[in-house]
Design an enzyme around this catalytic site. Structure first.
Site, PDB file in Angstrom:
ATOM      1  N   PHE A 144       0.848  -1.201   0.000  1.00 54.42           N
ATOM      2  CA  PHE A 144       0.000   0.000   0.000  1.00 54.42           C
ATOM      3  C   PHE A 144       0.889   1.258   0.000  1.00 54.42           C
ATOM      4  O   PHE A 144       1.902   1.299   0.701  1.00 54.42           O
ATOM      5  CB  PHE A 144      -0.919  -0.021   1.233  1.00 54.42           C
ATOM      6  CG  PHE A 144      -1.964   1.052   1.197  1.00 54.42           C
ATOM      7  CD1 PHE A 144      -3.116   0.895   0.440  1.00 54.42           C
ATOM      8  CD2 PHE A 144      -1.782   2.242   1.880  1.00 54.42           C
ATOM      9  CE1 PHE A 144      -4.077   1.890   0.388  1.00 54.42           C
ATOM     10  CE2 PHE A 144      -2.730   3.248   1.836  1.00 54.42           C
ATOM     11  CZ  PHE A 144      -3.879   3.070   1.080  1.00 54.42           C
ATOM     12  N   ASP A 221       0.966  -4.777   8.832  1.00 52.25           N
ATOM     13  CA  ASP A 221      -0.115  -3.830   8.576  1.00 52.25           C
ATOM     14  C   ASP A 221      -1.391  -4.668   8.447  1.00 52.25           C
ATOM     15  O   ASP A 221      -1.566  -5.407   7.468  1.00 52.25           O
ATOM     16  CB  ASP A 221       0.158  -3.032   7.294  1.00 52.25           C
ATOM     17  CG  ASP A 221      -0.930  -1.987   7.028  1.00 52.25           C
ATOM     18  OD1 ASP A 221      -2.041  -2.136   7.572  1.00 52.25           O
ATOM     19  OD2 ASP A 221      -0.681  -1.056   6.248  1.00 52.25           O
ATOM     20  N   TYR A 246     -11.399   2.257  10.176  1.00 47.59           N
ATOM     21  CA  TYR A 246     -12.578   2.717   9.421  1.00 47.59           C
ATOM     22  C   TYR A 246     -13.025   1.715   8.367  1.00 47.59           C
ATOM     23  O   TYR A 246     -13.969   1.951   7.647  1.00 47.59           O
ATOM     24  CB  TYR A 246     -12.340   4.096   8.782  1.00 47.59           C
ATOM     25  CG  TYR A 246     -11.009   4.250   8.063  1.00 47.59           C
ATOM     26  CD1 TYR A 246     -10.821   3.714   6.804  1.00 47.59           C
ATOM     27  CD2 TYR A 246      -9.961   4.931   8.656  1.00 47.59           C
ATOM     28  CE1 TYR A 246      -9.608   3.857   6.153  1.00 47.59           C
ATOM     29  CE2 TYR A 246      -8.748   5.082   8.017  1.00 47.59           C
ATOM     30  CZ  TYR A 246      -8.574   4.543   6.766  1.00 47.59           C
ATOM     31  OH  TYR A 246      -7.368   4.670   6.136  1.00 47.59           O
ATOM     32  N   LYS A 247     -12.318   0.562   8.270  1.00 48.00           N
ATOM     33  CA  LYS A 247     -12.733  -0.465   7.308  1.00 48.00           C
ATOM     34  C   LYS A 247     -13.698  -1.423   8.015  1.00 48.00           C
ATOM     35  O   LYS A 247     -14.860  -1.088   8.209  1.00 48.00           O
ATOM     36  CB  LYS A 247     -11.497  -1.184   6.765  1.00 48.00           C
ATOM     37  CG  LYS A 247     -10.520  -0.239   6.042  1.00 48.00           C
ATOM     38  CD  LYS A 247      -9.325  -0.997   5.537  1.00 48.00           C
ATOM     39  CE  LYS A 247      -8.216  -0.084   5.027  1.00 48.00           C
ATOM     40  NZ  LYS A 247      -8.601   0.756   3.903  1.00 48.00           N
ATOM     41  N   ARG A 393     -12.531  -3.702  -6.990  1.00 43.61           N
ATOM     42  CA  ARG A 393     -12.393  -4.336  -5.686  1.00 43.61           C
ATOM     43  C   ARG A 393     -13.763  -4.457  -5.049  1.00 43.61           C
ATOM     44  O   ARG A 393     -14.525  -3.497  -4.989  1.00 43.61           O
ATOM     45  CB  ARG A 393     -11.468  -3.493  -4.816  1.00 43.61           C
ATOM     46  CG  ARG A 393     -10.581  -4.298  -3.909  1.00 43.61           C
ATOM     47  CD  ARG A 393      -9.512  -3.446  -3.291  1.00 43.61           C
ATOM     48  NE  ARG A 393     -10.034  -2.205  -2.760  1.00 43.61           N
ATOM     49  CZ  ARG A 393      -9.495  -1.551  -1.730  1.00 43.61           C
ATOM     50  NH1 ARG A 393      -8.437  -2.041  -1.133  1.00 43.61           N
ATOM     51  NH2 ARG A 393      -9.998  -0.411  -1.303  1.00 43.61           N
TER      52      ARG A 393
HETATM   53  C1  LIG Z   1      -3.136  -1.344   3.909  1.00 42.94           C
HETATM   54  C2  LIG Z   1      -3.290   0.069   4.304  1.00 42.94           C
HETATM   55  N1  LIG Z   1      -2.340   0.662   5.035  1.00 42.94           N
HETATM   56  C3  LIG Z   1      -2.435   1.955   5.400  1.00 42.94           C
HETATM   57  C4  LIG Z   1      -3.509   2.735   5.032  1.00 42.94           C
HETATM   58  C5  LIG Z   1      -3.545   4.194   5.400  1.00 42.94           C
HETATM   59  O1  LIG Z   1      -4.289   4.444   6.501  1.00 42.94           O
HETATM   60  P1  LIG Z   1      -4.433   5.909   7.113  1.00 42.94           P
HETATM   61  O2  LIG Z   1      -5.155   6.725   6.106  1.00 42.94           O
HETATM   62  O3  LIG Z   1      -5.197   5.684   8.377  1.00 42.94           O
HETATM   63  O4  LIG Z   1      -3.086   6.449   7.379  1.00 42.94           O
HETATM   64  C6  LIG Z   1      -4.543   2.150   4.289  1.00 42.94           C
HETATM   65  C7  LIG Z   1      -5.717   2.944   3.886  1.00 42.94           C
HETATM   66  O5  LIG Z   1      -6.624   2.524   3.232  1.00 42.94           O
HETATM   67  C8  LIG Z   1      -4.419   0.800   3.909  1.00 42.94           C
HETATM   68  O6  LIG Z   1      -5.360   0.198   3.169  1.00 42.94           O
END
Ligand SMILES: Cc1ncc(COP(=O)(O)O)c(C=O)c1O
Length: 418
Positions: A144, A221, A246-247, A393
């Protein structure tokens, strides 16, 4: 053989598949939970619970109560009486319900990005104290973006090398890939528990063991894993983990993330942003920084208590339903969705493991018309998301998604792609 290459098994025809949705809902032990979410006005099928979960129906009343009782009722006294301990209390509940983490190791704070920075920086500091010759960080090349950006910046700032690992589009990190990437120079490896694009659920205990056998630290992560697959961070011996809320934790836009630090690392944990609310005595206004004990020292500034109100409502739902039942429904939902795709969208490539044991709660299908189709679907209240370069997705949040909704959504997707 990759899932993209696998021959499609023989399936029911579209009418049979459609009829099956209702009977799958009838047999679903968690079906009642779908009514525990605020209904969307224009929603035909929400297939993006892995990006932003829907609000739990009790959130408006909980927010109203918080404003009246805690915020307005207690005002500044609320910090001493209620809020200072909330990041650790909620962290413990997430740890127990979703992470397999004993209390005192999980804290709610910041965004995932900020916590990734903090954990990576802490890992570099801890490893350099023990072995200054280690100078490599390991990550998948299609990780990501925020994870990649932060790791690259830290490597740059500290004169380290990034060892990028390539995995197939429909997969993710494996013990074999990890073994080929870590060694005596590795400081830490940061991988996704469930990959954001392919939905690959890594063999987290095996990968953890491989990384640690090289004397390196592992950071997971778990943004797409928390609340969708059962995690056992303590039992797997994980060093650090992080994830957003938030997911599948439905905390709402901008809800704070969580971080897990195994108890054995608390002594050496060094927060690179040492703020007053992660200090041992925040209101003593002392000159020097003295960290709060344990994972609480990861807090820097004022925690977003308001956002935790919504998050707490979903944690309660997960506690009631149980992560094992949630996982069971997730497998049923994604298996049914793949069957629908195979029958209704034969031109699409399923870029997600067909083996449910290796799959999280979303799937990605690749098709040349994806971008346009998703734009059209959003206007119709059918909401998957688009992922570069040609992916749709489909996120299936087990507590809020019905099988009928999946069938309706994928049928609409098939029409839009055509
Ligand atoms: C795998 C992954 N890591 C990190 C993040 C970033 O999260 P944040 O916006 O809370 O920093 C996301 C956001 O969708 C994500 O899907």
């Amino acid at each position: 053989m990759s899932s993209a290459d696998s021959p499609a098994p023989r399936h029911a025809n579209p009418a049979e598949l459609r009829a099956r949705a209702a009977s799958l809902d009838d047999a679903d032990a968690l079906a009642a939970y779908t009514a525990h979410f605020v209904p969307g006005d224009d929603l035909a099928a929400y297939l993006d619970g892995n990006s932003l979960g829907r609000p739990v129906a009790s959130v408006p009343a909980a927010l109203d109560d918080f404003v009246r009782t805690e915020w307005s009722g207690r005002l500044i006294r609320g910090w001493d009486e209620l809020w200072l301990t909330r990041p650790a209390e909620l962290g413990d509940r997430i740890g127990a319900a979703c992470l397999g983490a004993a209390s005192g190791q999980t804290i709610v704070a910041d965004s995932t990005s900020v916590l990734i920075f903090k954990l990576l920086r802490a890992a570099i500091a801890a490893q350099h104290a023990a072995d200054p010759d280690r100078d490599e960080l390991v990550m998948l090349s299609d990780e990501f973006p925020t994870d990649r950006f932060i790791l690259e910046r830290l490597a740059d700032d500290h004169g380290l090398t990034v060892r990028w690992v390539d995995a197939p589009l429909d997969a993710g990190i494996t013990p074999e890939l990890a073994a080929a990437s870590v060694g005596p120079r590795t400081i830490a490896a940061l991988f996704s528990g469930v990959a954001y694009r392919s939905s690959w659920w890594a063999d987290m205990p095996a990968v953890t063991a491989v990384v640690q056998a090289a004397g390196a630290l592992v950071i997971w992560d778990c943004s797409h894993a928390v609340g969708s697959v059962p995690l056992e961070l303590d039992a797997w011996g994980v060093d650090y983990a992080v994830g957003c809320s938030y997911k599948y934790l439905n905390g709402g836009p901008g809800a704070p993330a969580w971080a897990y630090v195994a108890a054995r690392h608390h002594e050496t944990l060094r927060n690179p942003i040492p703020g007053w609310l992660g200090a041992a005595a925040p209101f003593s206004m002392t000159e020097g920084y003295s960290p709060a004990p344990g994972v609480a020292s990861l807090v820097s500034g004022t925690p977003p208590i308001l956002n935790m109100v919504a998050l707490e409502q979903m944690v309660r739902q997960i506690e009631k339903a149980g992560i094992a039942a949630i996982r069971e429904k997730s497998i049923a939902l994604t298996s049914y969705a793949i069957e629908l795709v195979d029958v209704l969208i034969p031109a699409a490539v399923v870029s997600t493991p067909r083996d449910p044991a290796r799959r999280g709660s979303h799937l990605t299908i690749d098709h040349p018309n994806s971008a346009l189709a998703v734009e059209r679907l959003w206007a119709q209240g059918v909401i998957p998301d688009f992922r570069h370069p040609s992916g749709v997705r489909i996120g299936l949040s087990p507590l809020s998604t019905s099988f009928v909704e999946v069938e309706r959504g994928i049928r609409a997707l098939a029409e839009a792609l055509a």
